[in-house]
Design a protein around this motif. Structure first.
Motif, short mmCIF file in Angstrom:
data_model
loop_
_atom_site.label_atom_id
_atom_site.label_comp_id
_atom_site.label_asym_id
_atom_site.label_seq_id
_atom_site.Cartn_x
_atom_site.Cartn_y
_atom_site.Cartn_z
N TRP A 107 -39.54 -14.77 -64.40
CA TRP A 107 -39.77 -13.41 -64.86
C TRP A 107 -40.96 -13.34 -65.81
O TRP A 107 -41.81 -12.46 -65.69
N LYS A 111 -43.60 -10.52 -64.76
CA LYS A 111 -43.13 -9.22 -65.27
C LYS A 111 -44.25 -8.21 -65.50
O LYS A 111 -44.03 -7.01 -65.42
N ASP A 124 -35.21 -14.84 -59.91
CA ASP A 124 -36.34 -15.66 -60.31
C ASP A 124 -35.98 -17.13 -60.45
O ASP A 124 -34.81 -17.49 -60.54
N VAL A 158 -35.16 -9.58 -70.76
CA VAL A 158 -34.44 -9.78 -69.50
C VAL A 158 -33.06 -9.15 -69.59
O VAL A 158 -32.28 -9.45 -70.49
#
Length: 163
Positions: A107, A111, A124, A158
């Motif tokens: 991520w 991202k 991921d 996250v």
């Protein structure tokens, strides 16, 4: 971008019944990978107009929950433009469908890609055979995270997808 297959009515690669685009190209080469045939970015066949139309045809079906991009690695740099083009089209023109991506990248590495705004869920991390768990929901090994992309982008951290 090349791809290997489009499958439909899939229940293993995201929630609901899904259409899955299996792309070519992966630079992770995880031990125990279920699809090593997809590692070569020049393998499979070219993803052109006919393949795009086939993908959309399946996604317009009411019983299909959305698309899952897997492979190979959809976020291999040379796949990103096509994957994000498809994700954007789906979110704009096929309402109510979710977009899932399985990637070996973390991520934290992806991202900030502009196309992430069109993605609902990101699984991921590289597959780790020593952490494989068939009971781990939506992922192959317990180091992988099933991330709610939109909540994570909004909160700047996250947020895992809730079942």
């Amino acid at each position: 971008m090349n791809y290997h297959n489009i499958t439909t009515d899939d229940m293993r690669n995201g929630d609901g019944l899904r259409t899955v685009l299996w792309v070519a190209g992966c630079d992770h080469h995880c031990d125990g990978c279920q699809n090593p045939i997809t590692w070569n970015p020049n393998g499979g066949i070219y993803f052109g107009y006919a393949a795009e139309q086939e993908l959309f045809y399946h996604l317009y079906k009411k019983h299909i929950s959305g698309v899952t991009f897997s492979g190979g690695d959809p976020l291999l740099p040379e796949n990103r433009v096509t994957i994000f083009h498809l994700a954007k089209y789906i979110k704009q023109y096929i309402p109510g469908k979710t977009v899932w991506i399985y990637t070996g990248y973390l991520w934290e590495e992806v991202k900030d890609l502009p196309g992430m705004r069109w993605v609902d869920v990101l699984v991921d991390g590289e597959f780790k055979q020593e952490l494989a768990d068939v009971k781990y929901h939506w992922a192959g090994s317990t180091n992988q995270r099933v991330i709610d992309v939109q909540k994570s982008l909004a909160e700047g951290r996250v947020i895992l997808k809730e079942d």
